[in-house]
Design an enzyme around this catalytic site. Sequence first.
Site: not given
Length: 310
Positions: A36-37, A58, A90, A98, A144, A158, A174
């Site tokens: 989407t970028g 990613v 994912k 990752n 989402y 983590y 935003t």
Amino acid sequence: MKRVLVTGGAGFLGSHLCERLLKEGNDVICMDNYFTGQKKNVVHLIHNPYFELVRHDVTSPYFVEVDEIFNLACPASPVHYQYNPIKTVKTSVMGAINMLGLAKRIKAKVLQASTSEVYGDPEEHPQTESYWGHVNPIGPRACYDEGKRCAETLFVNYHKQNNVRIKIIRIFNTYGPRMHPNDGRVVSNFIVQALRGEDITIYGNGLQTRSFQYVDDLVEGMIRLMNSPDDFTGPVNIGNPGEFTMLELAEKVIHLTNTKSKVVFQPLPADDPMQRKPDISLAKKVLNWEPKVSLDEGLVRTIEYFRSIV
Ligand code: NAD
Ligand code: UDP
């Protein structure tokens, strides 16, 4: 000079963040798969020797030596994240694993771009960070919402299990320059429709509310959170508490663009949250942060941008 990785850096928010990080004298790696970028969002930064653009997904491991990671990679508009819902999960979950794995290995600090969507269709109003949310796990928004919720779980664990330095920011709606004109989100839709003289599409009766924050305020909040003491991990709400119905937003856009467009009503998408407004007491207290740009002011700047591209 810090070395900083921004995943999703060629997106709407990522491009503004990369710009700000470079301005502050950092060495920035912008990673994106261009779902989407677009390169266009960061093309003005490419001449800067401290800026690197990397095409990478990613969901696959990525190894680089950096001090900080801002993990923004994930489609954010309902139209785009529902296009391939499995991939959206994912991206959030494997992307988090990752980036957390990388942060653990290289001892970097890592910030997760979470969302007000973790609150779902909230029964508590305004939403505080302690509210657990009201999310349908099998609805159209779940890929989402649940992906982002699982990413938060991974971040927290983590941190607890491996001492990874984490930051979780819950971003409320935003808007601003560089939103994609076909992105499907309400601010870009209304402005583009108004500038083209097309009907302004209100989903449902238009009485649902959202709180809209201008992109510069968000970037300031992100930077403050990343720079906050290690024992403050968040999650922290970053949003503008001004609350508007979609009808009010449409009226503002009509007034500010001076368009002849009329509003039309279309069906409300399933599970569309009825209301949303951040409680920002925590951000005020810990980050000394609050939004500065009013909706009218932000809309004027955003309309100016869309006029230049539509
Ligand atoms: P955007 O769609 O413009 O940016 C997302 C970027 O991530 C894009 O450049 C896209 O190409 C990239 N991307 C998507 N999947 C990827 C993958 N698998 N690997 C690498 N790159 C990938 O959206 P945005 O508004 O800039 O949102 C950025 C982040 O902020 C997202 O994580 C989003 O969930 C979060 N967020 C945004 C908002 C908002 O109102 N804009 C609100 C809450 C949270
Ligand atoms: N919306 C609308 N018209 C549009 C696009 C969106 O009325 O053309 C509504 C949508 O149903 C939702 C609100 O605006 O109630 C915000 O939608 P957006 O997709 O921008 O963000 P989110 O629902 O994820 O907060």
